[in-house]
Design an enzyme around this catalytic site. Structure first.
Site, PDB file in Angstrom:
ATOM      1  N   ASN A 143       6.689   9.641 -30.695  1.00 44.29           N
ATOM      2  CA  ASN A 143       7.077   8.610 -29.732  1.00 44.29           C
ATOM      3  C   ASN A 143       8.494   8.152 -30.066  1.00 44.29           C
ATOM      4  OD1 ASN A 143       7.540   6.091 -28.512  1.00 44.29           O
ATOM      5  ND2 ASN A 143       5.391   5.497 -28.566  1.00 44.29           N
ATOM      6  N   HIS A 145       6.566   7.960 -20.280  1.00 43.85           N
ATOM      7  CA  HIS A 145       6.969   7.680 -21.665  1.00 43.85           C
ATOM      8  C   HIS A 145       5.934   8.307 -22.591  1.00 43.85           C
ATOM      9  CE1 HIS A 145       7.729   5.808 -25.412  1.00 43.85           C
ATOM     10  NE2 HIS A 145       6.791   4.892 -25.312  1.00 43.85           N
ATOM     11  N   CYS A 183      10.719   0.714 -24.864  1.00 47.62           N
ATOM     12  CA  CYS A 183      10.296   2.020 -24.347  1.00 47.62           C
ATOM     13  C   CYS A 183      10.469   2.144 -22.833  1.00 47.62           C
ATOM     14  CB  CYS A 183       8.845   2.296 -24.724  1.00 47.62           C
ATOM     15  SG  CYS A 183       8.571   2.204 -26.500  1.00 47.62           S
TER      16      CYS A 183
HETATM   17  O1  UT7 Z   1       5.736   3.189 -27.193  1.00 45.96           O
HETATM   18  C1  UT7 Z   1       5.473   1.827 -27.054  1.00 45.96           C
HETATM   19  C2  UT7 Z   1       4.112   1.601 -26.605  1.00 45.96           C
HETATM   20  N1  UT7 Z   1       3.189   1.958 -27.645  1.00 45.96           N
HETATM   21  C3  UT7 Z   1       2.027   2.522 -27.328  1.00 45.96           C
HETATM   22  O2  UT7 Z   1       1.799   2.771 -26.176  1.00 45.96           O
HETATM   23  C4  UT7 Z   1       1.007   2.755 -28.435  1.00 45.96           C
HETATM   24  C5  UT7 Z   1      -0.372   2.422 -27.912  1.00 45.96           C
HETATM   25  N2  UT7 Z   1      -1.396   2.468 -28.927  1.00 45.96           N
HETATM   26  C6  UT7 Z   1      -1.853   3.625 -29.500  1.00 45.96           C
HETATM   27  O3  UT7 Z   1      -1.301   4.666 -29.230  1.00 45.96           O
HETATM   28  C7  UT7 Z   1      -3.065   3.560 -30.368  1.00 45.96           C
HETATM   29  O4  UT7 Z   1      -3.560   2.245 -30.393  1.00 45.96           O
HETATM   30  C8  UT7 Z   1      -2.853   4.068 -31.810  1.00 45.96           C
HETATM   31  C9  UT7 Z   1      -2.639   5.574 -31.809  1.00 45.96           C
HETATM   32  C10 UT7 Z   1      -1.675   3.357 -32.448  1.00 45.96           C
HETATM   33  C11 UT7 Z   1      -4.112   3.804 -32.657  1.00 45.96           C
HETATM   34  O5  UT7 Z   1      -5.218   4.460 -32.061  1.00 45.96           O
HETATM   35  P1  UT7 Z   1      -6.551   3.654 -31.738  1.00 45.96           P
HETATM   36  O6  UT7 Z   1      -7.463   4.606 -31.137  1.00 45.96           O
HETATM   37  O7  UT7 Z   1      -6.185   2.443 -30.936  1.00 45.96           O
HETATM   38  O8  UT7 Z   1      -7.037   3.246 -33.172  1.00 45.96           O
HETATM   39  P2  UT7 Z   1      -7.666   1.870 -33.623  1.00 45.96           P
HETATM   40  O9  UT7 Z   1      -6.616   0.973 -34.129  1.00 45.96           O
HETATM   41  O10 UT7 Z   1      -8.602   1.375 -32.576  1.00 45.96           O
HETATM   42  O11 UT7 Z   1      -8.569   2.349 -34.846  1.00 45.96           O
HETATM   43  C12 UT7 Z   1      -9.722   3.166 -34.673  1.00 45.96           C
HETATM   44  C13 UT7 Z   1     -10.303   3.527 -36.024  1.00 45.96           C
HETATM   45  C14 UT7 Z   1     -10.527   2.321 -36.923  1.00 45.96           C
HETATM   46  O12 UT7 Z   1     -11.661   2.607 -37.729  1.00 45.96           O
HETATM   47  P3  UT7 Z   1     -13.104   1.998 -37.374  1.00 45.96           P
HETATM   48  O13 UT7 Z   1     -12.918   0.521 -37.385  1.00 45.96           O
HETATM   49  O14 UT7 Z   1     -13.443   2.547 -36.026  1.00 45.96           O
HETATM   50  O15 UT7 Z   1     -13.958   2.539 -38.480  1.00 45.96           O
HETATM   51  C15 UT7 Z   1      -9.285   2.280 -37.782  1.00 45.96           C
HETATM   52  O16 UT7 Z   1      -9.523   1.698 -39.021  1.00 45.96           O
HETATM   53  O17 UT7 Z   1      -9.386   4.364 -36.720  1.00 45.96           O
HETATM   54  C16 UT7 Z   1      -8.987   3.740 -37.948  1.00 45.96           C
HETATM   55  N3  UT7 Z   1      -7.565   3.997 -38.097  1.00 45.96           N
HETATM   56  C17 UT7 Z   1      -7.099   5.090 -38.708  1.00 45.96           C
HETATM   57  N4  UT7 Z   1      -7.700   6.126 -39.302  1.00 45.96           N
HETATM   58  C18 UT7 Z   1      -6.926   7.093 -39.799  1.00 45.96           C
HETATM   59  C19 UT7 Z   1      -6.529   3.255 -37.653  1.00 45.96           C
HETATM   60  N5  UT7 Z   1      -5.368   3.864 -37.946  1.00 45.96           N
HETATM   61  C20 UT7 Z   1      -5.696   5.000 -38.607  1.00 45.96           C
HETATM   62  C21 UT7 Z   1      -4.941   6.032 -39.152  1.00 45.96           C
HETATM   63  N6  UT7 Z   1      -5.588   7.067 -39.726  1.00 45.96           N
HETATM   64  N7  UT7 Z   1      -3.595   6.050 -39.096  1.00 45.96           N
END
Ligand code: UT7
Length: 330
Positions: A286, A255, A121
């Site tokens: 993305n 990005h 990226c």
């Molecule tokens: O381009 C290259 C660089 N990449 C990036 O910069 C990406 C950076 N990361 C992100 O954008 C984020 O980490 C994501 C959008 C991928 C994920 O968001 P997050 O806020 O970090 O989610 P998380 O993994 O911390 O999960 C939060 C909650 C969890 O539930 P609990 O444990 O709080 O109950 C997950 O189980 O959301 C749940 N969860 C989802 N729920 C619905 C995780 N993925 C999903 C999903 N749909 N797809």
């Protein structure tokens, strides 16, 4: 003993910009069932409303070719006058030959050297740095820089952490000689000690096809924390090196990784309301190395930025690699 140096003291800048957005629009609803998610969750956690996926007959080279032709037309430059083609990508179908060689042949850049840049990226901004240096050194007069990705080929649509984020598209710029310098010094780096947080095996030919698992995995939270924790300082260093104050920027084009990362960086940089913020992720997802030229193009198309205005771009991702510059809108 001393050898000749190129006889040049030219400046460089962005001369033209072009993009390709695949036709097929994929809304969140199409993806949520397989990952037990919802349109609301995806919008709230990433900003993404919809993204575009390329067709089965499209790939990194075909999308990059269209973006490249559009950038050449925008710059008013013939393909035969391109000396180097650089493509930033990590989803080209082949380890070799490069996507750049294919694109150069497709557009008729018969006088060009060609190579790909592998910085995920951050790749577009890495390539801009190389192009700027080539033009100023005299090793190339006009350089075509392309960011092109077909991430839908390598994403696992059953993986909750990546299925809704990544998408397809291409963007390109022509970098060439200008009367005044139009690209600032680059700030860049990489941290290979965290290389496992976004990683993909090399078998891009079959990855993601029916019956073949995705080869791309990401520890989203770790990447998120790294980006929010360190890209603000990187942006400040870019500004510092450019000689501009934050208030002099017309636009901020990071990005398009996650809209919450963009919002956190805007806060850290304390950007004034007059600075336009790129939020192309809402409609493009993305697209890795393609996201910055796509987002810049969207701002220019909508009239939010115009030719000659300064914008700050910063790319970051797998590697963990990052790079950025201030440049003037082509
Ligand atoms: O381009 C290259 C660089 N990449 C990036 O910069 C990406 C950076 N990361 C992100 O954008 C984020 O980490 C994501 C959008 C991928 C994920 O968001 P997050 O806020 O970090 O989610 P998380 O993994 O911390 O999960 C939060 C909650 C969890 O539930 P609990 O444990 O709080 O109950 C997950 O189980 O959301 C749940 N969860 C989802 N729920 C619905 C995780 N993925 C999903 C999903 N749909 N797809």
């Amino acid at each position: 003993m001393t050898l000749n140096t190129p006889d040049t003291n030219t400046h460089s800048g962005l001369l033209g910009l072009g993009v390709y957005r695949p036709a097929r629009i994929v809304r969140n609803d199409e993806l949520v069932e397989r990952i037990d998610s919802s349109d609301e969750w995806i919008r709230e956690r990433s900003g993404i409303i919809e993204r575009r996926f390329a067709g089965a007959d499209e790939d990194v080279a075909s999308m990059g070719t269209i973006a490249a032709r559009n950038a050449l037309a925008d710059a008013g430059i013939d393909a035969v006058d391109i000396d180097t083609v650089i493509v930033a990508t990590f989803t080209h179908k082949y380890q070799t030959p490069s996507a750049s060689a294919e694109i150069a042949a497709n557009i008729g850049a018969v006088n060009a050297s060609a190579f790909d840049v592998g910085a995920a990226c951050a790749g577009f901004c890495y390539a801009i740095s190389v192009a700027d240096a080539l033009v100023r050194s005299g090793d190339a007069r006009n350089v075509l820089v392309v960011g092109s990705e077909k991430l839908s080929d390598v994403v696992n649509f059953d993986d909750r952490g990546t299925a809704f984020i990544f998408a397809d598209g291409a963007g390109a710029v022509v970098v060439g000689p200008t009367p005044e310098q139009g690209i600032s010094p680059t700030v860049w780096g990489a941290d290979g000690s965290s290389r496992e947080v976004i990683i993909m095996s090399p078998d891009t030919v079959t990855a993601g096809r029916e019956g073949v698992p995705s080869l791309l995995t990401m520890e989203g939270q770790r990447v998120f924390r790294w980006a929010v924790g360190s890209m603000g300082d990187v942006c400040k260093e870019i500004l510092d090196k450019s000689g501009l104050q934050a208030g002099e920027l017309a636009a901020f084009v990071p990005h398009q990784a996650n809209i919450r990362i963009t919002d956190a960086l805007v806060k850290k940089l304390d950007l004034e309301d007059s600075v336009v913020i790129a939020r192309d992720i809402q409609h493009a997802g993305n697209t890795s190395s393609a996201s910055i030229p796509l987002a810049l193009h969207a701002l220019r198309e909508s009239g939010q930025v115009t030719k000659g205005q300064p914008f700050l771009m910063v790319g970051f991702g797998a590697g963990l690699a990052f790079a950025g510059q201030v440049a003037l809108v082509p």
